[in-house]
Design a protein around this motif. Sequence first.
Motif, PDB file in Angstrom:
ATOM      1  N   GLU A 109       0.853  -1.189   0.000  1.00 61.12           N
ATOM      2  CA  GLU A 109       0.000   0.000   0.000  1.00 61.12           C
ATOM      3  C   GLU A 109       0.888   1.237   0.000  1.00 61.12           C
ATOM      4  O   GLU A 109       1.876   1.316   0.737  1.00 61.12           O
ATOM      5  N   ALA A 110       0.537   2.210  -0.836  1.00 60.35           N
ATOM      6  CA  ALA A 110       1.326   3.440  -0.930  1.00 60.35           C
ATOM      7  C   ALA A 110       1.020   4.367   0.241  1.00 60.35           C
ATOM      8  O   ALA A 110      -0.058   4.311   0.842  1.00 60.35           O
ATOM      9  N   LEU A 111       1.966   5.236   0.552  1.00 60.09           N
ATOM     10  CA  LEU A 111       1.741   6.251   1.575  1.00 60.09           C
ATOM     11  C   LEU A 111       0.572   7.145   1.171  1.00 60.09           C
ATOM     12  O   LEU A 111       0.415   7.501   0.005  1.00 60.09           O
ATOM     13  N   GLY A 112      -0.244   7.511   2.141  1.00 60.83           N
ATOM     14  CA  GLY A 112      -1.333   8.442   1.881  1.00 60.83           C
ATOM     15  C   GLY A 112      -2.559   7.817   1.264  1.00 60.83           C
ATOM     16  O   GLY A 112      -3.497   8.532   0.901  1.00 60.83           O
ATOM     17  N   CYS A 113      -2.574   6.505   1.138  1.00 61.10           N
ATOM     18  CA  CYS A 113      -3.740   5.838   0.557  1.00 61.10           C
ATOM     19  C   CYS A 113      -4.900   5.933   1.546  1.00 61.10           C
ATOM     20  O   CYS A 113      -4.781   5.495   2.694  1.00 61.10           O
ATOM     21  N   PRO A 114      -6.056   6.484   1.153  1.00 57.19           N
ATOM     22  CA  PRO A 114      -7.171   6.647   2.085  1.00 57.19           C
ATOM     23  C   PRO A 114      -7.705   5.309   2.594  1.00 57.19           C
ATOM     24  O   PRO A 114      -7.684   4.303   1.875  1.00 57.19           O
ATOM     25  N   PHE A 115      -8.190   5.318   3.825  1.00 55.92           N
ATOM     26  CA  PHE A 115      -8.748   4.095   4.410  1.00 55.92           C
ATOM     27  C   PHE A 115      -9.930   3.591   3.586  1.00 55.92           C
ATOM     28  O   PHE A 115     -10.140   2.376   3.460  1.00 55.92           O
ATOM     29  N   LYS A 116     -10.693   4.508   3.003  1.00 54.90           N
ATOM     30  CA  LYS A 116     -11.837   4.096   2.177  1.00 54.90           C
ATOM     31  C   LYS A 116     -11.381   3.269   0.976  1.00 54.90           C
ATOM     32  O   LYS A 116     -12.086   2.365   0.538  1.00 54.90           O
ATOM     33  N   THR A 117     -10.207   3.585   0.452  1.00 57.34           N
ATOM     34  CA  THR A 117      -9.674   2.794  -0.667  1.00 57.34           C
ATOM     35  C   THR A 117      -9.339   1.380  -0.205  1.00 57.34           C
ATOM     36  O   THR A 117      -9.645   0.398  -0.891  1.00 57.34           O
ATOM     37  N   ARG A 118      -8.716   1.275   0.971  1.00 60.83           N
ATOM     38  CA  ARG A 118      -8.407  -0.047   1.518  1.00 60.83           C
ATOM     39  C   ARG A 118      -9.696  -0.849   1.734  1.00 60.83           C
ATOM     40  O   ARG A 118      -9.750  -2.053   1.464  1.00 60.83           O
ATOM     41  N   GLN A 119     -10.742  -0.182   2.223  1.00 61.77           N
ATOM     42  CA  GLN A 119     -12.021  -0.849   2.420  1.00 61.77           C
ATOM     43  C   GLN A 119     -12.565  -1.399   1.099  1.00 61.77           C
ATOM     44  O   GLN A 119     -12.987  -2.557   1.009  1.00 61.77           O
ATOM     45  N   ARG A 120     -12.546  -0.551   0.093  1.00 63.78           N
ATOM     46  CA  ARG A 120     -13.116  -0.911  -1.216  1.00 63.78           C
ATOM     47  C   ARG A 120     -12.358  -2.075  -1.847  1.00 63.78           C
ATOM     48  O   ARG A 120     -12.940  -3.025  -2.349  1.00 63.78           O
ATOM     49  N   LEU A 121     -11.037  -1.978  -1.810  1.00 67.51           N
ATOM     50  CA  LEU A 121     -10.217  -3.003  -2.442  1.00 67.51           C
ATOM     51  C   LEU A 121     -10.251  -4.314  -1.659  1.00 67.51           C
ATOM     52  O   LEU A 121     -10.203  -5.399  -2.248  1.00 67.51           O
ATOM     53  N   ASP A 131     -15.383  -3.945   7.974  1.00 66.49           N
ATOM     54  CA  ASP A 131     -14.310  -2.978   7.729  1.00 66.49           C
ATOM     55  C   ASP A 131     -13.509  -2.634   8.977  1.00 66.49           C
ATOM     56  O   ASP A 131     -12.351  -2.216   8.882  1.00 66.49           O
ATOM     57  N   ASN A 132     -14.111  -2.792  10.144  1.00 62.84           N
ATOM     58  CA  ASN A 132     -13.380  -2.494  11.384  1.00 62.84           C
ATOM     59  C   ASN A 132     -12.131  -3.355  11.524  1.00 62.84           C
ATOM     60  O   ASN A 132     -11.131  -2.940  12.110  1.00 62.84           O
ATOM     61  N   ALA A 133     -12.187  -4.549  10.957  1.00 58.86           N
ATOM     62  CA  ALA A 133     -11.034  -5.456  11.039  1.00 58.86           C
ATOM     63  C   ALA A 133      -9.843  -4.936  10.256  1.00 58.86           C
ATOM     64  O   ALA A 133      -8.694  -5.326  10.512  1.00 58.86           O
ATOM     65  N   LEU A 134     -10.082  -4.028   9.296  1.00 53.72           N
ATOM     66  CA  LEU A 134      -9.004  -3.503   8.454  1.00 53.72           C
ATOM     67  C   LEU A 134      -8.187  -2.452   9.171  1.00 53.72           C
ATOM     68  O   LEU A 134      -7.116  -2.053   8.695  1.00 53.72           O
ATOM     69  N   LYS A 135      -8.661  -1.966  10.316  1.00 50.43           N
ATOM     70  CA  LYS A 135      -7.958  -0.900  11.036  1.00 50.43           C
ATOM     71  C   LYS A 135      -6.684  -1.406  11.708  1.00 50.43           C
ATOM     72  O   LYS A 135      -5.895  -0.618  12.199  1.00 50.43           O
ATOM     73  N   ARG A 136      -6.484  -2.717  11.713  1.00 52.94           N
ATOM     74  CA  ARG A 136      -5.270  -3.257  12.324  1.00 52.94           C
ATOM     75  C   ARG A 136      -4.033  -2.916  11.508  1.00 52.94           C
ATOM     76  O   ARG A 136      -2.905  -2.953  12.018  1.00 52.94           O
ATOM     77  N   PHE A 137      -4.201  -2.613  10.219  1.00 57.05           N
ATOM     78  CA  PHE A 137      -3.041  -2.390   9.357  1.00 57.05           C
ATOM     79  C   PHE A 137      -2.605  -0.927   9.379  1.00 57.05           C
ATOM     80  O   PHE A 137      -3.396  -0.030   9.553  1.00 57.05           O
TER      81      PHE A 137
END
Length: 366
Positions: free
Chosen positions: A100-112, A360-366
Motif C-alpha cells: 500500500e502506498a503512503l497516503g492511501c485513504p482508508f476508504k480505498t483499503r475498504q473498497r479493495l 471494515d473495522n477489522a481492516l484498522k489493524r493495518f
Amino acid sequence: MAASPVVLYNGSYEIKGGFAGNDNPSVVFKTLIAGSLGSSGTGHVLVGNEVAADRDHLEDVRCVIQEGLVTDDHDIELVWRYAYSQLGATLEDHPLLLTEALGCPFKTRQRLSQILFESMEVPALYWGFNPLLALHAYDLKTGLVVDSGYDSTSVIPINNGTMVHEAIGVLELAGKGLSSYLEHLLKKRYYSFPSWAQKYQVDQMKETLCYVSLDAIEELKKLSIEPNVVKKTFRMTDGTEIVLQKERFFCPEAMFVPSMFGSNGHPLQKLVHNAVDKCDEDLRPLLYSNIILAGGTAEFPGMKARLEQELKTSGPSQEIKVTAPEWKYAAWKGGSMLAAHDGFVKNEFLSKAAYEEYGDNALKRF
C-alpha cells in the motif's frame, strides 16, 4: 493455510508478483490496461505484458494506479487476476500480502479489500506499507527510506518499525516526471513522441541509458573534450536511431536540481536533511547511517554516490551511509520475507472469516 502466500507489489508503473520466501518476484509487468469490457461485460481487453507486446498498435491505454491510487476498481481486479494467472496460483488457496502506498485513504483499503475477499475470495489478506517493507528487506527497524518510484519521491524516517509521519518529505518528481523531462530535452533536438508507444520507448531509453553524475558541470566539460565519452544510441521500433549524450545525465540531474524540471520543490538532499532535522536529536545519527534507496528511480547508476556526496557537503559532520538497492524490488523482498513466516501469517494476516465477522473495522489493524 498451507499454500505459500502470494506477495503483490501494487505500483503505479509496475506490478510485481511472486511467492513468499523468494528473493525476487516471479512476474513483473506494467500496470496498464488497453481496451474496455463495455456495459455488456464483453469486449477485448489487454492487461500488463499483453499491452506492452502490442504497444505499437494501441492508443486506448490507461494506467490502473496513479499517484498510488487505484483509478478503477474493475481494472485493478483484472490486473490482480492477471497476476495470479501468470503465477499459476489459485485465488482461494493463497493468502495475499499486498503493498500500500503512503497516503492511501482508508476508504480505498475498504473498497479493495471487499473486492479481494468477496469477488476474488482470497483466504487471508495483509496490507503492508512500501517503506516499512523496504526497510525490513535489510533487517532494519530504524532507518531513512528514500522511496523514489514512478509518481513521486518520498523520504520516510522510521523509528523502531514506526514511520515518523510528521517528518516525511515528498518531492513531486520521480520516474514519470523524469521521462517527461527526457522527452523535453529530445524535443529540443526536433524529436517528437506523440503516441503512447513512443512515450513508452522514452521510458525504456531513460531506464537503460541514463545515469547520475557526481558533478554535471564536470561531466559537461568532459563531454566538450571527448564528445563520444558518454555517447549512446537508442533504436526505436520504427528504426529511428536517437543518440544521447548530455541527456543521459541531465535527465536524472533534475532530482538534485528540480528547477531544471520547472519544479520549485526541494532537491533530494535537502528533502533528506529536512526529514532528519524534524526527528528527535538522538535518532538523527541512526537515520543518517541507515539511508535506504528504494523504488525504480533510485536505481539509476551513480545515485548512491551522488546522494552521499551531496549529504556530506551540505549537512552535519557525521557518518552518512546510503545503501544502494541490493534487490531490484526492496519492498517486494521485504514483504516476501515477512510472509515466509508461518507465525506472521497466522497472527498478522486478516482471514476471510474474520473479515466476514467484523467487516471494515477489522481492516484498522493495518
